[in-house]
Design a protein around this motif. Structure first.
Motif: not given
Lengths: 279, 266
Positions: A59-60, A62-63, A66, B41-42, B45, B49, B53, B194, B198
Motif C-alpha cells: 500500500i505504501f 503508491s501512497i 494513510l 483500507i482500499t 488508500a 493517493a 490509484l 491488495v 498497486w
C-alpha cells in the motif's frame, strides 16, 4: 460445575499452581520433542507475519500517508497490534478449537477434573510456535522506534510497556468471548475467527480510515483501537480522529479489564448452557 | 473413464459441501467482516493517493475488495491438506486402484465444491458491499459472461497449483514448510491483500511470472470491465495456458511420485 469443586480435596503440597505448571511444562516438552518440526512451525508463523506486513509495504509503495499515519507510523501501529495479537494467540488462541471438543465430547473430561475449565483449556495447549509472528513484530517495532520521530519521555516508555500488556489482555478476552459463544453455535469456529482475526486485522490499521459507525464499533464495542492505534497516536504525539481522541490511549488497561469482565461473563454463560455430548 | 463419471464426481463434491450449511454461513460472515475492513483500507488508500490509484477510484477500490472476498471461497487461494494426508496415510492406494485419473477426479470434485460455495459465500459480501459502499460494476452483460469463464479457469488453476505442491508429499514427510511458502506466495501474489496493479515494479514482475494473479486478479479485472474485448480475451488465454500447463506438470509429477510410492499392508 467444575468451579464448584473445592481445591482442598487435592494434595496441595506445592500450591495451587502446581497442576498448571505440570500441564504447561508437559505441553512445552512435547512441542520441543521434534525440534526441526518446531523450527519449521516457527518459520511458518513468521511467514504469516510477513504476509501481514507485505500488505502495508505494498500500500505504501503508491501512497505516503494513510489515515494520518506515514509508513513509519503505520509500522509502529502494525508492530504493537501484532505483538499483542500474536502473544494472545500463543496463550489462548487454541480456544478456537472448542467446537471440536464439543463435537467429540472431549470437553466432558475437562469438566470432571477439579480445576476451572477455562484455566485447564488455556494451559492444555499453549502454542509456542506462534512466537514466530511475535518475533517478526518485535523486529518491526525496533525499526519503527528508530525511524519514527519519538521523544522518549517517561510517559512514552510507560505507554510502550503498558500497551503490549493491555493489548494482549484485550485480545485474550476476545478469544475467551468467542469461545464462549461456541457453546451456542455448532460449527461456528469460522464465525469466531471473523471476530478475533477480524479485530486483529482492523487493529493494525488506523481507525481514522473507517466510517464513523465502524470506528465506534472497533473502539467502544470491540476495543480493537485500544490495542495499538490510540496508544500509537499518543506515542507519535498526534491528535485522534473525531469521537476517538488520542488521550483514550491511556485507557487501554481499562478497556482490557472491561473486556475480561465481558469475556468471562460470556464464557460462564456458555459453559452453563453446555449439557454434554452424551458420551 | 468418461465425462459422465466426472460429472457424477462434481455432483458429489457439491453434495459434500452443501451438507454443512451453517459452515457456509459462517464462512460468508467471515468474508463479509473482512470485506468491510478491506474496503475501508482500499478506499482509504485511493483517497490518500488523491482519488485515483492505478485506475481505481474509491468505489472501484471498494468493489475490488468485495469481489475478492466473494471469490476466495470458490477459488480457494488458501491451502488444503486433503491430498497430502492421503499420501501420508497411504489412502492414496485407493485412488490409484480406481479406474479414473486421480487428478481429473479430484478436479471434478473441486469444481463441485466451488459451484456450491459460489452463491452462499459470494453473494453476502457483494450484497453488503452494494449497501455499504456501492459497487462499480459494468452495465452490459458481456463482462459477466467472460467473468464466469474466468472464474471457472481460476478455480481450475488454483486446484492445479495446490495439487502440484501437495505431490511433494511423495518425497518429503513434513509438508508444513512447503504449505506455508505456498500460502505466502499465493496470498500476496494473487492480489488478495491488495490489487496486483498497486504492486511496486519488482513485485509486479514477480507476480506476472506466476499463475497466482490468474486466480483472483484476472477474474476481478474481467468482471469489473477493467479489461474488455481483446484485452479480456488475452487475459483468459493466459489463464487457459496456466491451467493446462500446471495440470500437465501435475500429471508428470504424479507419474514420478507413484513410481516411487510404496504402501505397506493390504
Amino acid at each position: 460445575m467444575a468451579e464448584l469443586t473445592t481445591h482442598t480435596e487435592r494434595p496441595t503440597a506445592t500450591g495451587w499452581a502446581s497442576p498448571y505448571v505440570a500441564l504447561v511444562s508437559s505441553r512445552l516438552r512435547s512441542q520441543f520433542a521434534y525440534r526441526r518440526s518446531f523450527a519449521l512451525d516457527l518459520l511458518g508463523s513468521f511467514g504469516v507475519g510477513v504476509i501481514e506486513f507485505a500488505e502495508i509495504y505494498v500500500i505504501f509503495s503508491s501512497i505516503s500517508v494513510l489515515g494520518g499515519l506515514d509508513f513509519a507510523g503505520l509500522a509502529l501501529l502494525f508492530a504493537l497490534s501484532n505483538i499483542s495479537f500474536s502473544l494472545a494467540d500463543l496463550l489462548v488462541g487454541h480456544l478456537d478449537r472448542i467446537p471440536t471438543y464439543l463435537r467429540a465430547g472431549t470437553l466432558d473430561a475437562f469438566l470432571l477434573r477439579p480445576l476451572p475449565v477455562l484455566a485447564q483449556l488455556v494451559t492444555s495447549d499453549i502454542q509456542l510456535r506462534r512466537f514466530g509472528r511475535t518475533a517478526l513484530s518485535i523486529a518491526v517495532l525496533v525499526v519503527a522506534l528508530v525511524v519514527n520521530p519519538i521523544t522518549f519521555t517517561p510517559a512514552t516508555i510507560a505507554l510502550l510497556v503498558i500497551t503490549p500488556i493491555a493489548g494482549t489482555a484485550i485480545f485474550c478476552a476476545l478469544f475467551v468471548a468467542a469461545a464462549g459463544v461456541q457453546f451456542w453455535l455448532i460449527e461456528g469456529s469460522e464465525l469466531a475467527n471473523s471476530f478475533t482475526y477480524g479485530s486483529s486485522y482492523a487493529s493494525s490499521f488506523p481507525t481514522a480510515i473507517f466510517t464513523l459507525p465502524m470506528r465506534v464499533l472497533f473502539t467502544f464495542v470491540v476495543p480493537a483501537a485500544f490495542t495499538a492505534y490510540l496508544p500509537t497516536l499518543l506515542i507519535l504525539d498526534l491528535p485522534g480522529p473525531a469521537w476517538t481522541p488520542a488521550w483514550l490511549g491511556w485507557f487501554s488497561p481499562v478497556a482490557a479489564i472491561v473486556s475480561w469482565v465481558a469475556g468471562m461473563l460470556i464464557w460462564r454463560a456458555g459453559l452453563r448452557h453446555y449439557t454434554g455430548a452424551g458420551s | 473413464m468418461s465425462v459422465a463419471t466426472l460429472a457424477v464426481l462434481t455432483q458429489t463434491g457439491w453434495r459434500r459441501w452443501s451438507t454443512y450449511r451453517s459452515a457456509a454461513l459462517a464462512g460468508a460472515v467471515t468474508n463479509t467482516v473482512f470485506g468491510l475492513i478491506k474496503a475501508a483500507i482500499t478506499m482509504g488508500a485511493v483517497g490518500a493517493a488523491g482519488g485515483q490509484l492505478a485506475g481505481y477510484g474509491p468505489i472501484e477500490g471498494a468493489t475490488y475488495a468485495w469481489l475478492a472476498q466473494a471469490l476466495i471461497g470458490p477459488v480457494n487461494v488458501f491451502w488444503s491438506n486433503d491430498l497430502v494426508e492421503r499420501i501420508r496415510t497411504g489412502d492414496i492406494a485407493v485412488d490409484l486402484s480406481r479406474p479414473v485419473d486421480p487428478q481429473l477426479a479430484y478436479l471434478s470434485a473441486d469444481l463441485g465444491r466451488a459451484a456450491f460455495t459460489f452463491l452462499p459465500r459470494g453473494a453476502p459480501p457483494l450484497l453488503v458491499g452494494a449497501l455499504v459502499t456501492g459497487l462499480a460494476l459494468p452495465a452490459n452483460l458481456l463482462p459477466y459472461l467472460l467473468g464466469i469463464v474466468s472464474i471457472v479457469l481460476a478455480v481450475i488453476i488454483s486446484f492445479a497449483c495446490r495439487w502440484l505442491v501437495s505431490l511433494a508429499a511423495f518425497w518429503i514427510i513434513e509438508m508444513r514448510g512447503a504449505s506455508t511458502l505456498y500460502l505466502m506466495a499465493s496470498n500476496i501474489l494473487c492480489g488478495l491483500i491488495v490489487p496486483v496493479h498497486w504492486f511496486p515494479d519488482w513485485m509486479a514482475t514477480l507476480a506476472a511470472a506466476t499463475p497466482f494473479p490468474s486466480m483472483l486478479q484476472t477474474p476481478i479485472d474481467v468482471i469489473m470491465g477493467r479489461d474488455t474485448g481483446l484485452a479480456a480475451l488475452w487475459l483468459i488465454g493466459v489463464q487457459v495456458a496456466w491451467a493446462l500447463g500446471v495440470l500437465l506438470a501435475g500429471q508428470l509429477l504424479w507419474r514420478l511420485g507413484t513410481r516411487k510410492l510404496v504402501v505397506q499392508g493390504g
